[in-house]
Scaffold this active site. Structure first.
Site, mmCIF file in Angstrom:
data_model
loop_
_atom_site.group_PDB
_atom_site.id
_atom_site.type_symbol
_atom_site.label_atom_id
_atom_site.label_comp_id
_atom_site.label_asym_id
_atom_site.label_seq_id
_atom_site.Cartn_x
_atom_site.Cartn_y
_atom_site.Cartn_z
ATOM 1 N N GLY A 28 -2.872 9.876 -4.254
ATOM 2 C CA GLY A 28 -4.405 10.007 -5.163
ATOM 3 C C GLY A 28 -3.438 11.261 -6.159
ATOM 4 O O GLY A 28 -4.223 11.658 -7.273
ATOM 5 N N CYS B 50 -4.436 -1.580 -1.874
ATOM 6 C CA CYS B 50 -4.248 0.518 -2.060
ATOM 7 C C CYS B 50 -5.534 0.365 -3.470
ATOM 8 O O CYS B 50 -5.019 -0.525 -4.229
ATOM 9 C CB CYS B 50 -3.288 0.187 -2.161
ATOM 10 S SG CYS B 50 -3.434 2.142 -2.915
ATOM 11 N N ASN B 51 -6.787 0.597 -2.629
ATOM 12 C CA ASN B 51 -7.214 0.626 -4.194
ATOM 13 C C ASN B 51 -6.822 2.036 -5.343
ATOM 14 O O ASN B 51 -7.113 1.810 -6.310
ATOM 15 C CB ASN B 51 -8.410 2.030 -3.332
ATOM 16 C CG ASN B 51 -9.538 1.323 -2.685
ATOM 17 O OD1 ASN B 51 -9.508 1.366 -1.428
ATOM 18 N ND2 ASN B 51 -10.620 0.013 -3.068
ATOM 19 N N THR B 52 -6.097 3.352 -4.809
ATOM 20 C CA THR B 52 -5.674 3.787 -5.821
ATOM 21 C C THR B 52 -3.891 3.159 -6.681
ATOM 22 O O THR B 52 -4.366 3.062 -7.983
ATOM 23 C CB THR B 52 -4.401 5.460 -4.846
ATOM 24 O OG1 THR B 52 -5.759 5.716 -4.549
ATOM 25 C CG2 THR B 52 -3.852 5.928 -6.470
ATOM 26 N N CYS C 175 -11.464 3.214 0.516
ATOM 27 C CA CYS C 175 -10.082 3.632 -0.125
ATOM 28 C C CYS C 175 -9.763 3.058 1.670
ATOM 29 O O CYS C 175 -10.678 2.530 2.593
ATOM 30 C CB CYS C 175 -9.478 5.507 0.458
ATOM 31 S SG CYS C 175 -7.657 5.558 1.406
ATOM 32 N N THR C 176 -8.646 1.575 1.360
ATOM 33 C CA THR C 176 -8.256 1.231 2.553
ATOM 34 C C THR C 176 -8.165 2.021 4.019
ATOM 35 O O THR C 176 -8.129 1.405 4.991
ATOM 36 C CB THR C 176 -6.311 0.003 2.363
ATOM 37 O OG1 THR C 176 -5.524 0.747 1.721
ATOM 38 C CG2 THR C 176 -7.644 -0.920 1.575
ATOM 39 N N HIS C 177 -7.521 2.978 3.710
ATOM 40 C CA HIS C 177 -6.612 4.229 4.770
ATOM 41 C C HIS C 177 -8.689 4.085 5.850
ATOM 42 O O HIS C 177 -8.511 3.862 7.275
ATOM 43 C CB HIS C 177 -6.452 5.370 5.079
ATOM 44 C CG HIS C 177 -4.818 4.968 4.155
ATOM 45 N ND1 HIS C 177 -4.712 4.552 3.400
ATOM 46 C CD2 HIS C 177 -3.676 5.395 5.716
ATOM 47 C CE1 HIS C 177 -3.050 4.739 3.365
ATOM 48 N NE2 HIS C 177 -2.867 5.002 4.284
ATOM 49 N N ASP D 158 0.772 -1.085 -0.337
ATOM 50 C CA ASP D 158 -0.013 -0.125 0.261
ATOM 51 C C ASP D 158 0.735 1.212 -0.082
ATOM 52 O O ASP D 158 2.300 1.444 0.157
ATOM 53 C CB ASP D 158 -0.400 -0.033 1.480
ATOM 54 C CG ASP D 158 -2.081 1.363 1.604
ATOM 55 O OD1 ASP D 158 -2.147 1.990 0.323
ATOM 56 O OD2 ASP D 158 -2.647 1.256 2.546
ATOM 57 N N SER D 159 0.075 2.406 -0.805
ATOM 58 C CA SER D 159 0.991 3.727 0.212
ATOM 59 C C SER D 159 1.803 3.385 1.532
ATOM 60 O O SER D 159 2.686 3.771 1.604
ATOM 61 C CB SER D 159 0.276 5.612 -0.826
ATOM 62 O OG SER D 159 -0.991 4.765 -0.054
#
Length: 256
Positions: free
Chosen positions: A40, A70-72, A177-179, A7-8
């Site tokens: 993003g 991570c969706n992005t 968003c995973t966050h 993930d980021s």
């Protein structure tokens, strides 16, 4: 069994904690690049290059599967990641829970980062799986970054802003968003006053964890429940902000 997640930043904690519940013996490799956040505003090419760096570092540990938590990154880099790593390494992307949300019917709100909101990818999911549900996209500027840094005031402000733009009577809220899954309870509390009394929140962590285990099938060997953390490919520790969230506290107990 060894499973890597990228993930980021700390958004991968949700899927990692879900995997820990399902397979306490799994060795987990958490690969991220928090210094490069937020992703993003970056171009798809930049996001792809950052994601490839995290994934290559994780792949060096020879996991049985790699979760793009991570969706992005899933929106912009999944095809490139699969082209490089599969079939030798199964790559599992993260898809917003639009299909199960729409299946419930009624009013559906999708909270996502500004770059994902309105993207061809998300609009395609709505078109293909939205059915008869009344779907509204809600951009959440600054929320992922606030969660990443554990900035309580910024989290509160970003959630309040998005809640104010969430339609009255919302029946299901998709955490795109995973966050966001790390602050699910705070999001529910903010939306509840104007939402349906039976409000449902849907994230992706549980589904992604289950899919990763399905893709692995027969693992190469038993794990011992270890945790390895990588930041930009170098050994690291869980950031201090991780301890602010239940999923982070769960994973912290894995560190010797």
């Amino acid at each position: 069994m060894k499973i890597a997640l990228m993930d980021s930043g700390i958004g991968l904690l949700a899927a990692a904690a879900a995997l820990r519940k399902l397979r306490p013996d799994a060795d987990l490799v958490l690969s991220s690049n928090p210094a490069s956040m937020p992703w993003g505003p970056r171009t798809p090419e930049e996001i792809t290059e950052l994601a490839l760096g995290c994934c290559r570092a994780a792949a060096a540990y020879e996991p049985d599967a790699l979760v793009i938590a991570c969706n992005t990154a899933s929106v912009h880099a999944l095809a490139a990641l699969r082209a490089e790593l599969e079939p030798g390494l199964p790559v599992i992307g993260t898809v917003p829970a639009i299909k199960p949300a729409a299946a419930l019917g009624g009013r559906v709100a999708i909270w996502a980062t500004p770059v994902t909101t309105g993207s061809a990818y998300q609009r395609g999911l709505i078109r293909d799986f939205g059915g008869t549900a009344e779907v509204t996209e809600v951009a959440c500027p600054g929320l992922a970054d606030a969660v990443e840094h554990g900035d309580d005031d910024a989290i509160t402000a970003a959630i309040a802003d998005a809640a104010a733009r969430t339609p009255v009577g919302t029946d299901t809220l998709v955490l795109g968003c995973t966050h966001y899954e790390l602050v699910e309870d705070r999001i529910r509390a903010a939306v509840a006053p104007t939402a349906s009394p039976a409000l449902t929140l849907l994230g992706s962590a549980d589904a992604v964890a289950a899919q990763a285990l399905r893709r692995i099938g027969d693992p190469t060997g038993a794990g011992t429940g270890t945790l390895t953390v990588l930041h930009a490919g170098s050994p690291a520790t869980l950031p201090a902000a991780a301890a602010l969230y239940p999923q982070g506290l769960t994973l912290a107990t894995l560190i010797p």
